[in-house]
Design a protein around this motif. Structure first.
Motif, PDB file in Angstrom:
ATOM      1  N   GLY A   1     -62.363 -32.189 -33.990  1.00 37.80           N
ATOM      2  CA  GLY A   1     -61.961 -31.843 -35.348  1.00 37.80           C
ATOM      3  C   GLY A   1     -62.978 -32.253 -36.392  1.00 37.80           C
ATOM      4  O   GLY A   1     -63.234 -31.504 -37.349  1.00 37.80           O
TER       5      GLY A   1
ATOM      6  N   VAL B   1     -59.552 -22.364 -36.187  1.00 36.71           N
ATOM      7  CA  VAL B   1     -58.502 -23.107 -36.890  1.00 36.71           C
ATOM      8  C   VAL B   1     -57.303 -22.209 -37.176  1.00 36.71           C
ATOM      9  O   VAL B   1     -56.144 -22.594 -36.937  1.00 36.71           O
ATOM     10  CB  VAL B   1     -59.051 -23.714 -38.192  1.00 36.71           C
ATOM     11  CG1 VAL B   1     -57.908 -24.270 -39.049  1.00 36.71           C
ATOM     12  CG2 VAL B   1     -60.054 -24.819 -37.880  1.00 36.71           C
ATOM     13  N   GLU B   2     -57.550 -21.012 -37.673  1.00 37.27           N
ATOM     14  CA  GLU B   2     -56.448 -20.122 -38.029  1.00 37.27           C
ATOM     15  C   GLU B   2     -55.675 -19.647 -36.793  1.00 37.27           C
ATOM     16  O   GLU B   2     -54.444 -19.549 -36.825  1.00 37.27           O
ATOM     17  CB  GLU B   2     -56.980 -18.912 -38.804  1.00 37.27           C
ATOM     18  CG  GLU B   2     -57.525 -19.260 -40.177  1.00 37.27           C
ATOM     19  CD  GLU B   2     -56.508 -19.993 -41.035  1.00 37.27           C
ATOM     20  OE1 GLU B   2     -55.325 -19.584 -41.039  1.00 37.27           O
ATOM     21  OE2 GLU B   2     -56.889 -20.983 -41.689  1.00 37.27           O
TER      22      GLU B   2
ATOM     23  N   ARG C   1     -53.615 -22.785 -35.470  1.00 33.82           N
ATOM     24  CA  ARG C   1     -52.551 -23.225 -36.380  1.00 33.82           C
ATOM     25  C   ARG C   1     -51.454 -22.188 -36.551  1.00 33.82           C
ATOM     26  O   ARG C   1     -50.388 -22.505 -37.089  1.00 33.82           O
ATOM     27  CB  ARG C   1     -53.146 -23.589 -37.746  1.00 33.82           C
ATOM     28  CG  ARG C   1     -54.055 -24.805 -37.711  1.00 33.82           C
ATOM     29  CD  ARG C   1     -54.655 -25.069 -39.081  1.00 33.82           C
ATOM     30  NE  ARG C   1     -53.635 -25.520 -40.009  1.00 33.82           N
ATOM     31  CZ  ARG C   1     -53.785 -25.545 -41.336  1.00 33.82           C
ATOM     32  NH1 ARG C   1     -54.895 -25.075 -41.871  1.00 33.82           N
ATOM     33  NH2 ARG C   1     -52.834 -26.001 -42.117  1.00 33.82           N
ATOM     34  N   ASN C   2     -51.697 -20.979 -36.109  1.00 28.72           N
ATOM     35  CA  ASN C   2     -50.697 -19.920 -36.290  1.00 28.72           C
ATOM     36  C   ASN C   2     -50.157 -19.384 -34.971  1.00 28.72           C
ATOM     37  O   ASN C   2     -49.594 -18.280 -34.936  1.00 28.72           O
ATOM     38  CB  ASN C   2     -51.301 -18.778 -37.114  1.00 28.72           C
ATOM     39  CG  ASN C   2     -51.535 -19.171 -38.559  1.00 28.72           C
ATOM     40  OD1 ASN C   2     -50.597 -19.227 -39.351  1.00 28.72           O
ATOM     41  ND2 ASN C   2     -52.771 -19.462 -38.912  1.00 28.72           N
TER      42      ASN C   2
ATOM     43  N   ASN D   1     -55.462 -28.025 -29.658  1.00 29.29           N
ATOM     44  CA  ASN D   1     -54.475 -27.920 -30.724  1.00 29.29           C
ATOM     45  C   ASN D   1     -54.731 -28.934 -31.834  1.00 29.29           C
ATOM     46  O   ASN D   1     -54.836 -28.570 -33.006  1.00 29.29           O
ATOM     47  CB  ASN D   1     -53.078 -28.108 -30.141  1.00 29.29           C
ATOM     48  CG  ASN D   1     -51.990 -27.987 -31.190  1.00 29.29           C
ATOM     49  OD1 ASN D   1     -51.593 -28.961 -31.819  1.00 29.29           O
ATOM     50  ND2 ASN D   1     -51.499 -26.776 -31.391  1.00 29.29           N
ATOM     51  N   VAL D   2     -54.833 -30.202 -31.471  1.00 28.87           N
ATOM     52  CA  VAL D   2     -54.968 -31.227 -32.512  1.00 28.87           C
ATOM     53  C   VAL D   2     -56.342 -31.177 -33.165  1.00 28.87           C
ATOM     54  O   VAL D   2     -56.504 -31.598 -34.312  1.00 28.87           O
ATOM     55  CB  VAL D   2     -54.685 -32.630 -31.921  1.00 28.87           C
ATOM     56  CG1 VAL D   2     -55.881 -33.163 -31.132  1.00 28.87           C
ATOM     57  CG2 VAL D   2     -54.310 -33.612 -33.017  1.00 28.87           C
TER      58      VAL D   2
ATOM     59  N   TYR E   1     -56.043 -29.049 -36.326  1.00 30.38           N
ATOM     60  CA  TYR E   1     -55.382 -29.733 -37.436  1.00 30.38           C
ATOM     61  C   TYR E   1     -56.254 -30.863 -37.989  1.00 30.38           C
ATOM     62  O   TYR E   1     -56.301 -31.085 -39.202  1.00 30.38           O
ATOM     63  CB  TYR E   1     -54.030 -30.275 -36.976  1.00 30.38           C
ATOM     64  CG  TYR E   1     -52.999 -29.200 -36.758  1.00 30.38           C
ATOM     65  CD1 TYR E   1     -52.214 -28.739 -37.798  1.00 30.38           C
ATOM     66  CD2 TYR E   1     -52.832 -28.611 -35.504  1.00 30.38           C
ATOM     67  CE1 TYR E   1     -51.276 -27.739 -37.609  1.00 30.38           C
ATOM     68  CE2 TYR E   1     -51.906 -27.610 -35.298  1.00 30.38           C
ATOM     69  CZ  TYR E   1     -51.122 -27.177 -36.354  1.00 30.38           C
ATOM     70  OH  TYR E   1     -50.203 -26.163 -36.162  1.00 30.38           O
ATOM     71  N   THR E   2     -56.937 -31.568 -37.099  1.00 31.97           N
ATOM     72  CA  THR E   2     -57.847 -32.628 -37.541  1.00 31.97           C
ATOM     73  C   THR E   2     -58.974 -32.056 -38.388  1.00 31.97           C
ATOM     74  O   THR E   2     -59.393 -32.650 -39.381  1.00 31.97           O
ATOM     75  CB  THR E   2     -58.436 -33.358 -36.322  1.00 31.97           C
ATOM     76  OG1 THR E   2     -57.374 -33.958 -35.570  1.00 31.97           O
ATOM     77  CG2 THR E   2     -59.410 -34.447 -36.755  1.00 31.97           C
TER      78      THR E   2
ATOM     79  N   GLU F   1     -58.945 -29.530 -40.465  1.00 28.60           N
ATOM     80  CA  GLU F   1     -58.525 -29.274 -41.837  1.00 28.60           C
ATOM     81  C   GLU F   1     -58.273 -30.565 -42.605  1.00 28.60           C
ATOM     82  O   GLU F   1     -58.561 -30.652 -43.802  1.00 28.60           O
ATOM     83  CB  GLU F   1     -57.277 -28.406 -41.846  1.00 28.60           C
ATOM     84  CG  GLU F   1     -57.541 -26.964 -41.444  1.00 28.60           C
ATOM     85  CD  GLU F   1     -58.559 -26.303 -42.356  1.00 28.60           C
ATOM     86  OE1 GLU F   1     -58.177 -25.811 -43.429  1.00 28.60           O
ATOM     87  OE2 GLU F   1     -59.756 -26.287 -41.992  1.00 28.60           O
ATOM     88  N   ILE F   2     -57.742 -31.574 -41.922  1.00 25.59           N
ATOM     89  CA  ILE F   2     -57.499 -32.853 -42.597  1.00 25.59           C
ATOM     90  C   ILE F   2     -58.816 -33.504 -42.989  1.00 25.59           C
ATOM     91  O   ILE F   2     -58.995 -33.966 -44.128  1.00 25.59           O
ATOM     92  CB  ILE F   2     -56.679 -33.785 -41.681  1.00 25.59           C
ATOM     93  CG1 ILE F   2     -55.279 -33.218 -41.464  1.00 25.59           C
ATOM     94  CG2 ILE F   2     -56.588 -35.184 -42.291  1.00 25.59           C
ATOM     95  CD1 ILE F   2     -54.452 -33.974 -40.450  1.00 25.59           C
TER      96      ILE F   2
ATOM     97  N   GLN G   1     -50.542 -37.202 -37.962  1.00 26.91           N
ATOM     98  CA  GLN G   1     -50.827 -36.076 -37.067  1.00 26.91           C
ATOM     99  C   GLN G   1     -50.869 -36.520 -35.616  1.00 26.91           C
ATOM    100  O   GLN G   1     -50.377 -35.819 -34.723  1.00 26.91           O
ATOM    101  CB  GLN G   1     -52.160 -35.438 -37.453  1.00 26.91           C
ATOM    102  CG  GLN G   1     -52.479 -34.162 -36.699  1.00 26.91           C
ATOM    103  CD  GLN G   1     -51.459 -33.071 -36.942  1.00 26.91           C
ATOM    104  OE1 GLN G   1     -51.130 -32.729 -38.072  1.00 26.91           O
ATOM    105  NE2 GLN G   1     -50.924 -32.517 -35.862  1.00 26.91           N
TER     106      GLN G   1
END
Length: 227
Positions: free
Chosen positions: A39, A61-62, A65-66, A100-101, A104-105, A107-108, A154
């Protein structure tokens, strides 16, 4: 119609509960470390990389996340097998959780990177710091420090989401619970026990990450700022 609770039949299975909880922690720890690396690299690429890198990372990412984590787990597990590569369910579970993570990482951490003001970069340049020094001391470390509470949440969610990997027979806590309830026919009691164990694991993971933050972010520790 009254229901008679009977937890005594589960006492003989406590070693299996512990083994499942231990494997859950192992899957979560490996996925957390690898997902953080993936990430962070993706966040750097999406923030400061060339256009083609930004496009690839943004698409990754998209997509992740979707789409549901369960679908991702199935794609990884059965997809690797289709390619002729045999891996264990636990290995496929780790790969899916990291993928997966990592999204999300990304974007954070990217939010943290973009919070660094340009004036700080100019000040560091005036002090004669090299570009690697500026990026590490002025951008990366402060950015991660700012978003560390979000990362902590997260990774706790990641530990809880690892229960989905029971669908590919990864022998973590939920998979163990499924097997125990089919043996004892005490589904309600079994999942109550599992829920309590997950609650305890959440506290363990959160405390471990909090202590890690205290050790790494010295400035916040000295200031007494909560992580």
């Amino acid at each position: 119609m009254t229901y008679q609770f009977d937890f005594s039949s589960l006492l003989a299975y406590w070693p299996e509960f512990l083994q499942g909880a231990w494997l859950t922690l192992q899957l979560s720890a490996v996925s957390t470390v690898a997902g953080f690396i993936v990430g962070t690299l993706c966040a750097i690429g999406r923030s400061d990389g060339p256009p083609w890198v930004k496009f690839l990372v943004g698409s990754y990412v998209e997509i992740i996340r979707n789409t549901p984590l369960l679908v991702q787990v199935f794609i990884v597990y059965f997809g690797i097998a289709t390619l002729g590569v045999r891996v264990s369910a636990n290995t496929a579970a780790v790969v899916a959780l990291v993928v997966n993570v990592g999204a999300y990482t990304c974007e954070i951490v990217r939010a943290g990177l973009e919070s660094v003001h340009k004036s700080q970069l100019e000040a560091a340049d005036c002090l004669g710091l090299s570009k690697p020094q500026i990026y590490w001391h002025v951008v990366i470390r402060p950015a991660i420090e700012r978003v560390y509470p979000a990362l902590t949440s997260q990774y706790v969610l990641l530990m809880l989401a690892s229960s989905i990997t029971s669908q590919i027979s990864a022998e973590e806590l939920t998979a163990v619970a499924n097997r125990i309830q089919s043996d004892t026919f005490r589904s309600f009691e079994t999942y109550i026990v599992v829920g309590i164990i997950y609650l305890a694991l959440s506290f363990v993971v959160r405390i471990a990450l909090w202590l890690f933050g205290l050790a790494v972010f010295v400035r916040k520790r000295k200031l007494g700022t909560a992580l």
